[in-house]
Scaffold this motif. Structure first.
Motif, mmCIF file in Angstrom:
data_model
loop_
_atom_site.group_PDB
_atom_site.id
_atom_site.type_symbol
_atom_site.label_atom_id
_atom_site.label_comp_id
_atom_site.label_asym_id
_atom_site.label_seq_id
_atom_site.Cartn_x
_atom_site.Cartn_y
_atom_site.Cartn_z
ATOM 1 N N GLU A 22 0.757 -1.102 0.055
ATOM 2 C CA GLU A 22 -0.034 -0.068 -0.178
ATOM 3 C C GLU A 22 0.945 1.140 0.007
ATOM 4 O O GLU A 22 1.776 1.286 0.705
ATOM 5 N N GLU A 65 0.129 6.218 -8.889
ATOM 6 C CA GLU A 65 -0.901 5.918 -7.847
ATOM 7 C C GLU A 65 -1.068 6.828 -6.639
ATOM 8 O O GLU A 65 0.118 7.488 -6.347
ATOM 9 N N THR A 69 -3.674 3.447 -1.919
ATOM 10 C CA THR A 69 -4.027 2.749 -2.785
ATOM 11 C C THR A 69 -2.906 1.543 -2.662
ATOM 12 O O THR A 69 -1.907 1.310 -2.406
ATOM 13 N N LYS A 195 -9.945 7.097 -0.991
ATOM 14 C CA LYS A 195 -9.698 5.874 -0.520
ATOM 15 C C LYS A 195 -10.816 5.391 0.646
ATOM 16 O O LYS A 195 -11.183 4.102 0.492
ATOM 17 N N ARG A 198 -13.771 4.562 -1.059
ATOM 18 C CA ARG A 198 -13.601 3.173 -1.758
ATOM 19 C C ARG A 198 -13.840 2.241 -0.828
ATOM 20 O O ARG A 198 -14.690 1.173 -1.026
#
Length: 474
Positions: A22, A65, A69, A195, A198
């Motif tokens: 990550e 990115e 993520t 994030k 999500r």
């Protein structure tokens, strides 16, 4: 004309065949000039937080990115613009240490002339071999690259010697120069907020933004979902009446859970218990703390117990072994990499002290202190978390007397140290108040017979009951 090259850096395997990491944070932005080996990002693997050094010297062309993520190994994460002329003496990644023949490449390069024409097309036409740059040490398997030019964010081609403009997370949507129409890829918000959306399964296009200029904030997302942040183990309604809090399972917690399930359902566990009088050990500890030889060293019951485990292993080597399913062999270790379970803000980790059996008590004390401090700071490296041969978990620091610890995968045994407590104890047929400790030993019954496990636990208890017993075991 001066040629430039776009160097693409792909996420490397940071150890033990890990498949993803990550992106926690970027230490650079688009347009920044970086030097070779400068830290450019902080990533979290399933085992540790790792700082990524830059494999090139040049200008950051694109960050592929966003922070937060989870990226698979081998996926591009950042592109650099470097001078073609300087790529062979400072623009490439450093060579692997010790002359490793199998240098593993995680970069892709594309040469572009000053007018934007791909220069590598001519090289392909005459059959020139593809140029490979050496890689950073231990950066995973070779990844086949397409060799296609890498573009900047928003499709803008780089110009020679011109650093790319920085793209702010708060920037207004881009405007197409050809049509003059507004191009909006997603609602205005920061990477952490995207994030969070999500993770909660929320479409940001449906969330009204209350921040400056309509920016969608973390609170906007939480209010929209009806979920607020709280401790993972919260079980009661908070001030707003929410009854649940959901936290994504990732990082260390995800890895630990998978490892514990694998261990529990692969190795047949047996756990034995022994309560011992450790008054003599505690008295020894007090004397050592007052000894000038140990001045400046941190000595605890764990220090003495760790040394006792190492001594007891000498007479019981079966507990320092591994079951190799693939080769159908029992691997006996002739060294001890002593794992110490450490509770950290990121979850449980078990870093190990390499060749602990060769250390003196002072050296072991220093190693334990460094291991603990590094783990608490979240800076334990993947290499420190792999290769353990036997482990200790000190549950006594939480006031717990005994437990049934689960084996660290690949190890034959783990010792749990209980709390040291004052308790009534029979000494020379008389009742006395003594300091006692419970020891819990879990072992893999494929590797360790009941007798072998019992003898090891008895030897460990004998040393902690009477440290002079060490003289009979060395």
């Amino acid at each position: 004309m001066t040629a430039t090259m776009i160097k693409e850096f792909r996420l490397p395997d940071l150890g033990e065949g890990l498949t993803e990491s990550e992106i926690l944070s970027w230490k650079v932005a688009v347009g920044d000039t970086v030097t070779l080996n400068q830290v450019i990002a902080e990533v979290e693997t399933a085992k540790a937080v790792v700082e990524l050094p830059s494999p090139f010297a040049g200008v950051v062309a694109e960050l592929h990115e966003q922070p937060g993520t989870v990226v698979e190994v081998g996926k591009p994460i950042v592109s650099f613009e470097v001078d073609d002329a300087g790529s062979s003496n400072g623009g490439g990644a450093p060579a692997a240490a010790n002359g490793s023949a199998g240098a593993l490449d995680t970069t892709t390069d594309t040469t572009t002339s000053a007018n934007g024409t791909p220069a590598d097309a001519a090289a392909d036409a005459i059959g020139s071999p593809a140029k490979r740059e050496p890689n950073l040490v231990g950066y995973g398997a070779v990844v086949e690259h397409s060799g296609r030019p890498t573009r900047r964010a928003r499709g803008q081609a780089p110009e020679a010697k011109s650093p790319a403009p920085e793209v702010s997370a708060f920037a207004e949507p881009a405007v197409s120069p050809q049509s003059g129409t507004e191009v909006s890829e997603r609602p205005r918000s920061t990477p952490p907020v995207r994030k969070l959306a999500r993770d909660l399964g929320i479409n940001l296009e449906l969330v009204p933004g209350t921040g400056p200029g309509g920016l969608i904030t973390r609170e906007d997302v939480q209010n929209f979902s009806g979920v607020t942040e709280a401790p993972v183990d919260a079980q009661v309604p908070d001030a707003k009446g929410e009854r649940e809090t959901r936290t994504p399972i990732k990082g260390v917690r995800k890895f630990t859970a998978a490892a514990m399930v694998q261990s529990a359902f692969t190795a047949p566990h047996v756990t034995e218990f022994l309560t011992v009088d450790v008054t003599a050990t505690m008295e020894l500890l007090a004397r050592l703390k007052g000894n000038r030889t140990f001045e400046g060293y941190k000595l605890t019951p764990l220090t003495i117990a760790a040394k006792a485990v190492l001594v007891a292993l000498r007479n019981n080597p079966s507990l320092n072994s591994r079951w190799d399913e693939a080769s159908q062999e029992i691997v006996q270790f002739n060294y001890v990499n002593l794992g110490i379970a450490a509770a950290t803000p990121r979850g449980l980790t078990v870093p190990n002290i390499k060749d602990a059996d060769r250390l003196t008590l002072r050296e072991l004390s220093t190693a334990l202190t460094e291991l603990t401090d590094t783990a608490r700071a979240g800076k334990t490296s993947p290499s420190e978390l792999s290769g353990g041969t036997i482990s200790i978990t000190n549950i006594g620091v939480f006031g717990i007397d005994a437990g049934t610890p689960i084996l660290n995968p690949g190890e034959a045994a783990i010792v749990a140290l209980g709390a040291v407590r004052k308790a009534p104890w029979v000494v020379s047929d008389e009742l006395a108040v003594r300091q006692v400790m419970s020891l819990s030993l879990s072992f893999d019954h494929r590797l360790v017979d009941g007798e072998q496990g019992s003898r090891f636990l008895a030897d460990l208890g004998a040393i902690l009951s009477d440290p002079a017993m060490v003289m009979t075991m060395i």
